[in-house]
Design a protein around this motif. Structure first.
Motif, PDB file in Angstrom:
ATOM      1  N   TRP A  92       0.843  -1.199   0.000  1.00 21.06           N
ATOM      2  CA  TRP A  92       0.000   0.000   0.000  1.00 21.06           C
ATOM      3  C   TRP A  92       0.880   1.252   0.000  1.00 21.06           C
ATOM      4  O   TRP A  92       0.650   2.198  -0.770  1.00 21.06           O
ATOM      5  CB  TRP A  92      -0.902  -0.068   1.229  1.00 21.06           C
ATOM      6  CG  TRP A  92      -1.997   0.939   1.335  1.00 21.06           C
ATOM      7  CD1 TRP A  92      -2.195   2.051   0.576  1.00 21.06           C
ATOM      8  CD2 TRP A  92      -3.062   0.920   2.298  1.00 21.06           C
ATOM      9  NE1 TRP A  92      -3.307   2.729   1.001  1.00 21.06           N
ATOM     10  CE2 TRP A  92      -3.865   2.062   2.052  1.00 21.06           C
ATOM     11  CE3 TRP A  92      -3.411   0.072   3.342  1.00 21.06           C
ATOM     12  CZ2 TRP A  92      -4.989   2.355   2.827  1.00 21.06           C
ATOM     13  CZ3 TRP A  92      -4.528   0.363   4.104  1.00 21.06           C
ATOM     14  CH2 TRP A  92      -5.317   1.495   3.843  1.00 21.06           C
TER      15      TRP A  92
ATOM     16  N   TYR B  87       2.033   5.080  -3.095  1.00 23.55           N
ATOM     17  CA  TYR B  87       2.274   6.522  -2.985  1.00 23.55           C
ATOM     18  C   TYR B  87       3.755   6.863  -3.152  1.00 23.55           C
ATOM     19  O   TYR B  87       4.105   7.992  -3.457  1.00 23.55           O
ATOM     20  CB  TYR B  87       1.802   7.041  -1.631  1.00 23.55           C
ATOM     21  CG  TYR B  87       0.419   6.566  -1.267  1.00 23.55           C
ATOM     22  CD1 TYR B  87      -0.675   6.873  -2.076  1.00 23.55           C
ATOM     23  CD2 TYR B  87       0.193   5.788  -0.141  1.00 23.55           C
ATOM     24  CE1 TYR B  87      -1.939   6.408  -1.770  1.00 23.55           C
ATOM     25  CE2 TYR B  87      -1.078   5.325   0.175  1.00 23.55           C
ATOM     26  CZ  TYR B  87      -2.132   5.638  -0.647  1.00 23.55           C
ATOM     27  OH  TYR B  87      -3.382   5.173  -0.343  1.00 23.55           O
TER      28      TYR B  87
ATOM     29  N   SER C 291      -0.822   7.291   9.255  1.00 25.04           N
ATOM     30  CA  SER C 291      -1.452   7.020   7.961  1.00 25.04           C
ATOM     31  C   SER C 291      -0.372   6.563   6.996  1.00 25.04           C
ATOM     32  O   SER C 291       0.824   6.787   7.207  1.00 25.04           O
ATOM     33  CB  SER C 291      -2.129   8.279   7.414  1.00 25.04           C
ATOM     34  OG  SER C 291      -1.155   9.258   7.071  1.00 25.04           O
ATOM     35  N   HIS C 292      -0.791   5.935   5.901  1.00 23.93           N
ATOM     36  CA  HIS C 292       0.165   5.497   4.895  1.00 23.93           C
ATOM     37  C   HIS C 292       0.810   6.679   4.185  1.00 23.93           C
ATOM     38  O   HIS C 292       2.005   6.657   3.877  1.00 23.93           O
ATOM     39  CB  HIS C 292      -0.522   4.560   3.900  1.00 23.93           C
ATOM     40  CG  HIS C 292      -0.737   3.181   4.450  1.00 23.93           C
ATOM     41  ND1 HIS C 292      -1.682   2.918   5.427  1.00 23.93           N
ATOM     42  CD2 HIS C 292      -0.120   2.003   4.192  1.00 23.93           C
ATOM     43  CE1 HIS C 292      -1.630   1.629   5.723  1.00 23.93           C
ATOM     44  NE2 HIS C 292      -0.709   1.064   4.995  1.00 23.93           N
TER      45      HIS C 292
ATOM     46  N   GLU D 259      -5.361   5.585   5.017  1.00 27.94           N
ATOM     47  CA  GLU D 259      -4.615   6.223   3.936  1.00 27.94           C
ATOM     48  C   GLU D 259      -4.161   7.609   4.345  1.00 27.94           C
ATOM     49  O   GLU D 259      -2.990   7.971   4.203  1.00 27.94           O
ATOM     50  CB  GLU D 259      -5.496   6.318   2.690  1.00 27.94           C
ATOM     51  CG  GLU D 259      -4.816   7.045   1.530  1.00 27.94           C
ATOM     52  CD  GLU D 259      -5.790   7.304   0.392  1.00 27.94           C
ATOM     53  OE1 GLU D 259      -5.407   7.041  -0.756  1.00 27.94           O
ATOM     54  OE2 GLU D 259      -6.919   7.766   0.637  1.00 27.94           O
TER      55      GLU D 259
END
Length: 279
Positions: free
Chosen positions: A7, A11, A179-180, A275
């Protein structure tokens, strides 16, 4: 805080292993306590492949058993004794090879061994969905479409995702890293500073341009009564939603970080929370 490395890399397309990323994050102040492997199905279907039943004969000493030969793409066909009533020549099936560890939907894991069943050699197992943790049915073996390629790893065919989870021990002052995207920001900064070749590494933000044409005037009015306490509050109205199970990719993301999938509406809410760090 659990961070899925697959995940995170959506990004930050960074060419590092999970352990290398964990080391950089720890040096930056986000202590990674553990890197834990994760599979969307326990065991990752390792040692399980797609095969084709070449022949099926009645077992000479057991009415409810069949003796089959199965091609799994490795050359010599395997002889496998099968107890399923629906096994037949010509089928594409799921085959657990000798040495594979199976994690059934119920019961304890067990290893596939070469054996003799009522006097007939058996070099593997033709599987039902519950025997490999893909469902609850035990009515018979899984019969796959005829165009599936023999020898295909079952993990590839069923889209099993393997991941690594970074367990970060966050301190209360680091809410920005809950968060990611927050962790991706930190990893980008430390990688650019500490790793040669990463000086131009940039974050990869998801595009929402394709949805802009579908946005209409929000029928729900938002009134902020205290602009000092709440300078900005944004809402969006979505219609035409059908509550149903989430797509597998979304379920995999949540399972990896220890969150149980519920349905598409609940799951996407939890996805955005983990996220962006905002509920």
């Amino acid at each position: 805080m659990n961070i899925s490395y697959n995940w995170l890399k959506q990004y930050l397309p960074i060419g590092l292993t999970a352990h290398e990323a964990a080391e950089l994050l720890t040096h930056s102040g986000l202590e990674v306590e553990h890197v834990v492997p994760f599979s969307s199905v326990e065991g990752g279907l390792a040692g399980i492949v797609i095969g084709e039943v070449l022949t099926r004969e009645k077992h000479p000493d057991a009415d409810r058993l069949s003796v089959t030969t199965v091609n799994i793409g490795t050359g010599e066909p395997l002889q496998i004794v099968c107890g399923a009533p629906n096994v037949a020549a010509g089928q594409k099936v799921v085959v657990a090879t000798v040495g594979a560890m199976l994690y059934p939907s119920t019961g304890e894991p067990f290893e596939i061994k070469k054996s003799k069943i009522r006097g007939q050699a058996s070099e593997g197992m033709i599987c039902a969905e519950d025997e490999i943790g893909l469902g609850e049915s035990h009515a018979g073996i899984m019969v796959l479409p005829a165009d599936v390629k023999v020898g295909t790893p079952a993990a590839d065919y069923f889209g099993i995702e393997n991941d690594e989870v970074l367990e970060i021990g966050l301190t209360p002052n680091r809410a920005d890293a809950m968060s990611h995207i927050g962790v991706a920001r930190d990893l980008r900064a430390v990688a650019r500073a500490a790793k040669p070749g990463f000086e131009t590494l940039e974050l990869n933000w998801p595009s929402v341009a394709e949805y802009s044409a579908a946005i209409k005037q929000n029928p729900i009015a938002i009134e902020v009564k205290d602009a000092d306490a709440c300078p900005r509050y944004v809402g969006i109205y979505i219609e035409g939603i059908e509550v149903k199970p989430s797509p597998q990719w979304l379920q995999n993301r949540l399972k990896a970080i220890g969150s149980r999938p519920i349905n598409n509406v609940v799951d996407i809410t939890n996805f955005v929370l983990h996220e962006m760090g905002q509920p």
